[in-house]
Design an enzyme around this catalytic site. Structure first.
Site, PDB file in Angstrom:
ATOM      1  N   GLY A  41       5.986  -0.301  -3.957  1.00 35.25           N
ATOM      2  CA  GLY A  41       6.207  -1.743  -4.849  1.00 35.25           C
ATOM      3  C   GLY A  41       7.548  -1.932  -5.376  1.00 35.25           C
ATOM      4  N   ARG A  42       7.729  -3.312  -5.844  1.00 33.79           N
ATOM      5  CA  ARG A  42       9.086  -3.784  -6.139  1.00 33.79           C
ATOM      6  C   ARG A  42       8.869  -4.715  -7.217  1.00 33.79           C
ATOM      7  NH1 ARG A  42       7.093  -4.757  -1.465  1.00 33.79           N
ATOM      8  NH2 ARG A  42       7.783  -2.931  -0.827  1.00 33.79           N
ATOM      9  N   ALA A  53       0.615  -1.114   0.012  1.00 35.63           N
ATOM     10  CA  ALA A  53      -0.064  -0.079   0.070  1.00 35.63           C
ATOM     11  C   ALA A  53       0.740   1.264  -0.140  1.00 35.63           C
ATOM     12  CB  ALA A  53      -0.999   0.096   1.301  1.00 35.63           C
ATOM     13  N   HIS A  95      -2.815 -12.336  -2.956  1.00 36.20           N
ATOM     14  CA  HIS A  95      -2.880 -11.486  -1.897  1.00 36.20           C
ATOM     15  C   HIS A  95      -1.514 -11.695  -1.008  1.00 36.20           C
ATOM     16  CE1 HIS A  95      -4.485 -10.317   2.354  1.00 36.20           C
ATOM     17  NE2 HIS A  95      -4.385  -9.429   1.688  1.00 36.20           N
ATOM     18  N   ASP A  96      -1.109 -10.340  -1.018  1.00 36.77           N
ATOM     19  CA  ASP A  96       0.285 -10.611  -0.398  1.00 36.77           C
ATOM     20  C   ASP A  96       0.636 -11.466   1.018  1.00 36.77           C
ATOM     21  OD1 ASP A  96      -0.697  -8.381   1.146  1.00 36.77           O
ATOM     22  OD2 ASP A  96       0.208  -6.717   0.538  1.00 36.77           O
ATOM     23  N   THR A  97      -0.337 -11.085   1.641  1.00 43.62           N
ATOM     24  CA  THR A  97      -0.144 -11.948   2.862  1.00 43.62           C
ATOM     25  C   THR A  97      -0.051 -13.475   2.672  1.00 43.62           C
ATOM     26  OG1 THR A  97      -1.454 -10.399   4.136  1.00 43.62           O
ATOM     27  CG2 THR A  97      -1.048 -12.227   5.263  1.00 43.62           C
TER      28      THR A  97
END
Length: 492
Positions: A14-15, A11, A237-239
């Site tokens: 970014g990479r 949020a 979802h990043d988590t």
């Protein structure tokens, strides 16, 4: 040896990271990094989707410039947000809303008139948070019904994949965050969708993490001078990607904390838990890689520090996060507490003022210094972690010997120290780039390089130097003595 490109968008930043597995060890190299955050337009908060698409192209260009052959691409992001597309032209209908936009508050009340919070939890197993996609879509339908005609939506990571040539499908772990998925069948909850008056045709096909989902478009291949590259679905979802990369101990029960803008604390289950007790504890059942359920709770994490720093620096302070940590270290512990998940801290605003107002309103005092404000966040987060883990142990009748912390929050050694003392158990921190690592290794699963989730975690344990924090007896005693005060202030 195959090389995979992970796009990991949070949020706030970014990479793009290239990763490969050689002799059981993961090697990663960052090739692009860029800022991210909400943009305000006409009083609402959005994401700049076109700019994010351009950042992906830049990351891809930089990755190819290293000379390595890319064998896969996957994208993970934060949860709940989405983009609408025209079904015929695939053009974006409007900028995607940011989950912090307040429009969902009124929409949630209208949803609860059609289906109660308890029934909604039994249907989806998802913690009641007004930022969830279910409320966003209902608010969107009321404000812009034209967006729902001859169109479909995609979760943010799948929308970004579409811009590269990916198939217009949605990945399961992200879909589980929408509050519109049946956690048992892992399909859209059509009865719920019908009751809310949402058109079925806007909902995309759901696919699992670790599956192929298209190829880099011919147009981009021509622009970049490269061969077609497979596009895979990681835990988008990043988590989900971060938890896949948790260095779980070979023996014993463990819990995890994915520490970033949000701090997501939980455990890994094989089936969802849909009881009244888990609902009352605000614990959610989200999808995980390898068929797992991420039984977790959402806690506002480094967002609190980010907003404090933003407000102070906009006033000319020029503070770093290390400066703020030092302020807290020099401040008296357990003097003030907040409820980290209080709604007044959720949206961008005057975070220092809001924290001071909370402290005053709860009768703890006035004239709170900046250092005391930061210390209140540290102490409150540490104790909140402890309270929530205690709830998991009670609900599941299980004792967790250690907490595995992954993500950017592990760089905050002071928070790790305090968490170990508040929990009164071992905290194992690392890897920092857990989400990117999980993204890359799930791509390796999809490409047949790794056999499954156990193999992924074995690579993680072999690849990263992890740091262990043990409880400090003196600080643990202070937290134990302050527990009743914190519970009263935070409503726990």
């Amino acid at each position: 040896m195959k090389n995979f490109l992970a796009f990991d968008l949070g949020a706030s930043s970014g990479r793009a990271i290239i990763g490969s597995v050689d002799n059981g060890r993961l090697e990663m190299r960052e090739v692009h990094r860029f800022p991210n955050g909400p943009v305000e337009k006409d009083g609402s908060f959005f994401w700049d989707y076109p700019r994010l698409c351009e950042e992906l192209k830049t990351g891809l260009k930089n990755a190819l410039a290293t000379g390595v052959k890319l064998d896969g691409i996957a994208i993970d992001t934060w949860g709940v947000d989405y983009v609408f597309f025209d079904r015929k032209t695939l053009a974006m209908r409007r900028l995607p809303y940011n989950y912090r936009d307040p429009r969902t508050v009124a929409a949630a009340e209208k949803v609860w008139q059609k289906i109660s919070k308890s029934e909604l939890y039994r249907c989806t197993g998802i913690q009641c948070m007004t930022l969830n996609t279910i409320y966003q879509l209902c608010a969107h339908l009321e404000a812009h019904p034209e967006d729902f005609k001859d169109s479909f939506f995609l979760p943010i990571p799948d929308a970004l994949a579409l811009s590269l040539g990916g198939k217009p499908v949605a990945e399961y772990t992200f879909c589980s965050t929408t509050n519109l998925l049946d956690p048992v069948s892992r399909s859209w909850h059509w009865e719920l969708i019908d009751r809310l008056g949402l058109p079925r045709e806007i909902f995309p096909e759901i696919v699992e993490a670790g599956t192929p989902a298209g190829m880099l478009s011919a147009e981009l291949c021509a622009q970049l001078g490269c061969d077609p590259i497979p596009i895979y679905k990681c835990g988008s979802h990043d988590t989900a990607s971060a938890v896949a990369a948790a260095p779980a101990p070979a023996e014993g029960q463990w819990a995890y904390l994915s520490a970033g803008t949000w701090a997501l604390l939980g455990v890994e289950n094989d089936v969802p838990v849909l009881t009244a007790d888990s609902e009352n504890a605000s614990i959610t059942n989200e999808g995980g890689v390898g068929g797992k359920i991420r039984f977790l709770t959402n806690i506002m994490g480094s967002w609190l520090f980010q907003e404090l720093r933003r407000v102070w620096n906009e006033a000319g302070r020029n503070l770093s996060f290390n400066d703020m940590e030092n302020m807290a270290r020099q401040s008296e512990p357990c003097k003030y507490f907040i409820n980290p998940n209080c709604s007044e801290f959720a949206a961008p605003g005057d975070m220092p003022g809001n924290i001071r107002a909370f402290i005053k309103r709860t009768g703890q005092g006035e004239n709170v210094s900046d250092a005391e404000v930061v210390r209140a966040v540290y102490d409150s987060l540490a104790l909140y972690f402890s309270v929530k883990l205690g709830l998991f142990e009670k609900l599941l009748d299980t004792s967790y010997a250690c907490l595995n912390v992954v993500g950017g929050g592990t760089k905050d050694g002071f928070l790790m120290e305090l968490a170990a003392s508040a929990l009164n158990r071992r905290v194992v921190a690392g890897p920092v780039e857990a989400t990117a690592a999980g993204n890359i290794l799930v791509q390796a699963m999809a490409a047949g390089e790794l056999a499954g989730l156990d193999a992924v975690r074995n690579v993680i344990r072999n690849s990263f130097a992890l740091k262990t924090f043990e409880p400090d007896p003196s600080m643990a005693a202070k937290y134990a003595a302050a527990a009743d005060k914190f519970n009263a202030v935070s409503g726990k």
